[in-house]
Write an enzyme that holds these catalytic residues in place. Structure first.
Site, PDB file in Angstrom:
ATOM      1  CG  HIS A 127      -2.240   0.754   0.884  1.00 38.29           C
ATOM      2  ND1 HIS A 127      -2.590   1.703   1.841  1.00 38.29           N
ATOM      3  CD2 HIS A 127      -3.067   0.544   0.059  1.00 38.29           C
ATOM      4  CE1 HIS A 127      -3.879   2.118   1.309  1.00 38.29           C
ATOM      5  NE2 HIS A 127      -4.368   1.332   0.464  1.00 38.29           N
ATOM      6  CG  ASP A 158      -6.954  10.125  -1.873  1.00 37.62           C
ATOM      7  OD1 ASP A 158      -6.118  10.851  -0.954  1.00 37.62           O
ATOM      8  OD2 ASP A 158      -7.215   8.969  -1.977  1.00 37.62           O
ATOM      9  CG  HIS A 347      -9.570   6.510  -1.030  1.00 37.30           C
ATOM     10  ND1 HIS A 347      -8.199   6.528  -1.406  1.00 37.30           N
ATOM     11  CD2 HIS A 347      -9.986   5.315  -0.700  1.00 37.30           C
ATOM     12  CE1 HIS A 347      -7.867   5.508  -1.041  1.00 37.30           C
ATOM     13  NE2 HIS A 347      -8.717   4.650  -0.656  1.00 37.30           N
ATOM     14  CD  GLU A 375      -1.107   1.332   4.672  1.00 36.28           C
ATOM     15  OE1 GLU A 375      -0.860   2.318   3.923  1.00 36.28           O
ATOM     16  OE2 GLU A 375      -2.033   0.549   4.722  1.00 36.28           O
TER      17      GLU A 375
END
Length: 441
Positions: A127, A158, A347, A375
């Site tokens: 991710h 986003d 998002h 992440e």
């Protein structure tokens, strides 16, 4: 790179930071930067979709490569996600097949890699976020497809931050190069045959253990700057530096915390830190999407799929949080805001503390991101508030389509949920599976 245990920082100039405010602006900027790139283009995202936007992106990249064969182009996506379509949709040609076909049609090679961080997608995905064009970093939690780029009528909102900083760009590209050199599981997805997961299972598990110690390589600066940035990597439940940085941000908050998450399912450690902050009179604002603004939401006209239950689970968790901490709302120490704009989706993720510290991330701030997915994030410290007006402008733009949630009656009564949803939720609760499921969503 594996031995860098401290969170060193990179000095930043306010004039080199530009916050974009819409998916359209994000889309236009990416294609502008592709045309301008002279030396390198490194794109990291969960996936690049086989749709109008994905095809247009590859057209632009191959055109840039043809004009400049020495241009270093590397794309990094999740190995598993690249080999399936969207959840709940009919099976068609997957993205990896599309990458292979495009590569066969071109005289110039563009490297497309898939990275499996776990043996199965359900237990964790790659991710990492960040698009590098020479010395420019365009950071967003967005992947690459029609809805993120607002190619058609709908969009997925986003955050989009453009930073001109050579050392930051180097740190993001260096880690991808390190993975290419040191990993036997970083797989080319634009050349057949693509190995199946079973054949590289042992290598995946070995590399997964190495990822837990991996960090960006940054030169330490003796003199502290009033404006600086730190890229951070996080993976695994233990010794996760990104999780620790998030908790430390909240622990140090003195006046205000603003947290954005598309899926309301706060990790236990994060929730406890926020409650402690409110107990010491720090104002906490949580912004999340309405259930209809989730990318998992299934409209009445579409065929129901079990994944369509997820938005209702998130709303159930939100309702429970609202009821339990109602007293903080009444004391004006907690504000819950819900984003909803027609049939578009939400998002946005990140954290702002005291208008001086900002976390830009693809991390959804849920248990899955907290312990399963690989992440990253960019942590900006702005002691003198040089970027404060820019981040306020972004925040104000974001909350234009939100409403304040003050009482449970503002949410739909669970008794009015669709019959199939109520049936699934009831089954999960009866066998206590809802508590286990929370760790994976």
């Amino acid at each position: 790179m594996l031995k860098n245990n401290c969170l060193n920082h990179i000095p930043l100039s306010a004039r080199d930071v530009d916050i974009l405010l819409s998916p359209k602006a994000f889309c236009d900027k990416i294609f502008e930067l592709i045309k301008q790139a002279k030396n390198r283009i490194y794109l990291s995202a969960l996936y690049i979709e086989n749709d109008t936007t994905g095809q247009r992106l590859f057209d632009a990249l191959y055109e840039a490569k043809a004009a400049n064969p020495d241009l270093d182009i590397v794309l990094l996506v999740d190995f598993h996600r690249a080999q399936r379509g969207r959840i709940g949709e009919a099976k068609t040609e997957n993205n990896a097949t599309f990458y292979c076909r495009r590569n066969e049609l071109s005289q110039h090679n563009i490297e497309v890699y898939g990275l499996p961080v776990k043996v199965r997608e359900f237990f964790g995905v790659m991710h990492l976020k960040g698009f590098v064009f020479d010395d420019d970093v365009l950071y967003s939690g967005a992947s690459i497809n029609d809805i993120y780029f607002h190619t058609r009528n709908r969009y997925r909102y986003d955050r989009y931050i453009l930073i001109h900083n050579r050392e930051l760009a180097n740190s993001l590209t260096d880690i991808v190069c390190w993975m290419k050199t040191n990993s036997k599981v970083m797989t080319p997805l634009n050349r057949q045959p693509i190995p199946n997961t079973k054949s590289i299972k042992r290598q995946i598990r070995y590399f997964s253990s190495k990822l837990k110690r991996l960090q960006y390589n940054i030169m330490p600066y003796i003199q502290d700057s009033s404006l600086h940035i730190t890229p951070i990597l996080g993976f695994g439940r233990r010794s996760n530096r990104l999780n620790k940085a998030i908790i430390e941000m909240i622990r140090k908050a003195q006046n205000s915390i603003t947290l954005y998450t598309p899926y309301f399912n706060l990790p236990s450690a994060l929730k406890k830190a926020l409650i402690k902050a409110m107990k010491r009179n720090v104002k906490v604002t949580l912004i999340t999407g309405d259930k209809t603004s989730s990318d998992f939401y299934i409209h009445n006209t579409a065929e129901f799929n079990v994944v369509g239950t997820l938005p209702y689970i998130y709303e159930t968790l939100l309702r429970g949080f609202l009821i339990r901490y109602q007293s903080y709302i009444e004391k004006n120490l907690l504000s819950l805001r819900i984003w909803k704009h027609n049939d578009n989706s939400f998002h946005v993720k990140g954290i702002s503390v005291d208008n001086t510290t900002y976390l830009l991330t693809g991390n959804n701030l849920n248990p899955r991101a907290w312990g399963l997915d690989l992440e990253n994030a960019l942590l900006i410290y702005d002691k003198n508030g040089l970027l404060q007006n820019d981040f306020k402008k972004e925040h104000n733009c974001l909350i234009e389509n939100t409403y304040e949630l003050c009482r449970k009656e503002q949410l739909d009564d669970p008794e009015l949920y669709p019959g199939q949803v109520k049936k699934i939720l009831g089954r999960l609760k009866r066998v206590y599976a809802d508590k286990v499921l929370k760790r994976f969503i």
